[in-house]
Structures are given as structure tokens and as C-alpha cells.
Design a protein around this motif. Structure first.
Motif, mmCIF file in Angstrom:
data_model
loop_
_atom_site.group_PDB
_atom_site.id
_atom_site.type_symbol
_atom_site.label_atom_id
_atom_site.label_comp_id
_atom_site.label_asym_id
_atom_site.label_seq_id
_atom_site.Cartn_x
_atom_site.Cartn_y
_atom_site.Cartn_z
ATOM 1 N N SER A 157 -87.931 -20.993 1.778
ATOM 2 C CA SER A 157 -89.373 -21.211 1.673
ATOM 3 C C SER A 157 -89.687 -22.697 1.544
ATOM 4 N N GLU A 158 -90.962 -23.009 1.531
ATOM 5 C CA GLU A 158 -91.380 -24.405 1.396
ATOM 6 C C GLU A 158 -90.969 -24.991 0.047
ATOM 7 N N LYS A 159 -90.853 -24.133 -0.957
ATOM 8 C CA LYS A 159 -90.452 -24.590 -2.278
ATOM 9 C C LYS A 159 -88.934 -24.693 -2.425
ATOM 10 N N GLY A 160 -88.207 -24.370 -1.389
ATOM 11 C CA GLY A 160 -86.755 -24.470 -1.446
ATOM 12 C C GLY A 160 -86.063 -23.210 -1.924
ATOM 13 N N HIS A 161 -86.802 -22.094 -2.080
ATOM 14 C CA HIS A 161 -86.218 -20.822 -2.524
ATOM 15 C C HIS A 161 -85.839 -19.975 -1.304
ATOM 16 N N GLU A 185 -85.827 -16.777 0.860
ATOM 17 C CA GLU A 185 -86.764 -15.669 1.085
ATOM 18 C C GLU A 185 -85.962 -14.389 1.276
#
Length: 357
Positions: free
Chosen positions: A288-292, A294
Motif C-alpha cells: 500500500s501507499e503506507k508501506g503495508h 495488502e
């Protein structure tokens, strides 16, 4: 010595000693002679006449024809074998001639009772699906009709119990697509029987699909605490027991509270790790954009690329010592002499591969 099969040494004949010497006699001749002789040896000769003899012979012929039609599955009454185990022979020997085919195993094993067992139901459904995809033309005419009879019982069970609706709908869709292609090749002897019979069976499949689409699941009467009344920790623990992501999505649509819990990343991570290997997961990483990671999106992407892990409560087993195919909780002849037994659990795909030789 007696032979278990008919081959060039024992074509269904035997030698019988008579007053005129030794003569060959087939099994059918023997049965006919016995029936006529037993009829002729009556205590009251005055009751014997030509009409009674003809009636006796015609009765014998009718009985044999009914038996032949039943074994050939030409009659309208479905015929099911109820053997709990069978011997799988892959080659000809001096004592046995022929091979055990997939159709023979499908006919002889007790699948009609297996679908009534909750532990075996999913196994049989998966086996029917695999046969529908590629193995249906390899079945004999009897096995193909037996397949449709068992499928009808499966659909009726789902309609009565209102359970496992989605897997059966997918099975019917797979079978219908396969039959659409096979019916076009009827001139190439792909399927056994008249094309009108298969068109009628396809109409039955469409009717079953419509019945499953119109099924209305009755809500059970509330007798106390429900899932939404449990603490969030227990709800997550229950969700972790689900093995299909589509069930989680459906559960999340019940209410907003459950919808929030079904978005838990750890829940989808465990689901991915359960069905897929680390190597498969590394090939389909989504960040994801937050680095997590998916995990939910990865699960559905992996599902399109790789098959799910299959796990069944009860499976068919093969004894490598005596080559007996049996259900896990069924005893077989090898058990008495070899209690430990060298048995191998067979998945539905392994069961089909067993006869691909």
C-alpha cells in the motif's frame, strides 16, 4: 483352477462330463438346462404341458433381460453399487484379466451413501467437479449415467439442507460448460448415448441451477446469544476458522461491526499463509501507499493464479500392501494381517491420477 476374468483360456465355458463324454458348456447353457430340467421334474405329470413350458422359458428370458438391462444401466431405475472398498488392479495376470478403470471404481464404490456423510460430502463434490472438467468422456456409459444420478442426489441434498449452495452451483456451471463442448463432438464418440439424452440432461442442469438460484435460506429462530453478541476477540477467533475469503466478505456484509473485523490484516495474512506457499506469496506482493502489505488484495490475486489448499475430514485411502481402495474409517482385508498397514491418503486429484496409466 477358477479364473476371475474371461480371457482366451476361459471364455465363460467349462467342461461337463456326460454319458456321451466330455462336452463344453457355457454358463448360459447351464442356467437354461437347469431351469428347463427343474421345470420338467414335476411331481404331477398331468399339470405339465407345452404352454407351461413356454411360460417358464419366457419368464427366464425376461428375468435375464431385466438383469442385463440393469447391469448395462439401460433401465430407468438408477443402479448403485455399495462396496466400501475395491481392489485396484492395473495389469493382467494369470489369474486376473483386465484393468480397473476410473469408471469401474466410480461405479463400484459407495458414493451414493458418501454424499450423506458430512465428512465426505466435500470430497465427493470436488471429485465430481474434476471429472466434469476433463474425465467425463473416459467414463463408460454406465458410469456416465451413474455420475448424473449421484449429481442429482447431491443437488437434492443441498436443496433440502440449504447448505453448500455455492460449491454446487460452481459444479453445475463447470459441468454445463464441459457438456456444451462435448455435445458438439458427439459424432466423434466423445459421450456414450443418444444426443437427445445429453440435451435432456443439460436441461436438467439448467433447472437445478434455477432451483439453487431461487433457494431461500430460512433464518433459524433465535434461541439466545448470536455472533454479534460475542466479544470482538471471540468473533475474530471464529473468523480465523473460515478457509474461504468469500465467506469473510459475505460475513462482513452482515453489519458494520463485523465488516470492520473482516478487514483485519492479520486475518487475511493467516488466510494467505494457509492456502499458499511463501514462494507464491513473494511473487504476488502488493504494498500500500503506507508501506503495508495488502493481504486481502493479495489473497484474491493469489486465488486467481494458484489452487487453494484442499483439506477434507474423510478421504479415500489406498493400501500399498494389498492395493485396496477404501474410505478411511472402513476396514479392509489387509487390516487383520497387517494392522499398521501402509496406507496413502488420496486427494480427489490423486484418485483420478491413480487410474491414468
Amino acid at each position: 483352477m477358477p479364473f476371475l476374468g474371461q480371457d482366451w483360456r476361459s471364455p465363460g465355458q467349462n467342461w461337463v462330463k456326460t454319458d456321451e463324454g466330455w462336452k463344453k458348456r457355457t454358463a448360459d447353457d447351464k442356467n437354461n438346462n437347469v431351469s428347463v430340467e427343474s421345470f420338467c421334474n414335476v411331481n404331477e405329470p398331468e399339470c405339465f404341458n407345452k404352454e407351461n413350458l413356454l411360460l417358464s422359458l419366457s419368464y427366464d428370458m425376461s428375468a435375464k433381460k431385466r438383469k442385463k438391462d440393469l447391469m448395462n444401466n439401460n433401465s430407468k431405475v438408477p443402479y448403485f453399487h455399495r462396496e466400501k472398498w475395491i481392489y485396484v488392479h492395473k495389469g493382467s495376470t494369470k489369474e486376473r484379466h483386465g484393468y480397473c478403470t476410473l469408471g469401474e471404481a466410480f461405479n463400484r464404490l459407495d458414493f451414493s451413501s458418501a454424499i450423506k456423510d458430512t465428512r465426505r460430502f466435500n470430497y465427493v463434490v470436488r471429485l465430481l467437479e474434476l471429472i466434469a472438467k476433463s474425465q467425463l468422456p473416459s467414463l463408460s456409459g454406465v458410469a456416465q449415467k451413474n455420475y448424473m444420478n449421484i449429481l442429482e442426489r447431491v443437488v437434492q441434498k443441498v436443496l433440502d439442507d440449504q447448505l453448500n449452495v455455492r460449491p454446487i452451483k460452481e459444479l453445475l456451471q463447470t459441468l454445463y460448460v464441459s457438456l456444451c463442448g462435448l455435445v458438439q463432438d458427439m459424432g466423434k464418440s466423445v459421450l456414450v448415448g443418444n444426443i437427445n439424452i445429453w440435451v435432456h440432461r443439460m436441461e436438467n442442469i439448467l433447472q437445478w441451477q434455477q432451483q439453487l438460484d431461487n433457494i431461500q435460506i430460512n433464518r433459524p429462530t433465535s434461541t439466545g446469544m448470536t455472533l454479534t453478541d460475542l466479544p470482538a476477540g471471540l468473533q475474530l477467533n471464529i473468523m480465523q476458522r473460515l478457509t474461504d475469503g468469500r465467506d469473510l466478505v459475505s460475513l462482513g456484509q452482515v453489519c458494520p461491526e463485523l465488516g470492520t473485523l473482516t478487514e483485519d490484516r492479520l486475518l487475511w495474512k493467516k488466510l494467505c499463509q494457509y492456502h499458499f506457499t511463501d514462494r507464491q506469496i513473494r511473487k504476488r506482493l502488493m504494498v500500500s501507499e503506507k508501506g503495508h502489505l495488502e493481504w486481502k488484495k493479495m489473497y484474491f490475486k493469489l486465488s486467481r493464479c494458484y489452487p487453494h489448499r484442499e483439506q477434507y475430514s474423510d478421504t479415500l485411502h489406498l493400501c500399498t500392501h494389498c492395493h485396496i481402495l477404501f474410505w478411511k474409517d472402513t476396514n479392509h482385508p489387509c487390516t487383520a494381517n497387517n494392522p499398521e498397514g501402509c496406507t496413502t491418503s488420496l486427494s480427489p486429484q490423486d484418485f483420478i491420477n491413480l487410474f491414468n496409466f
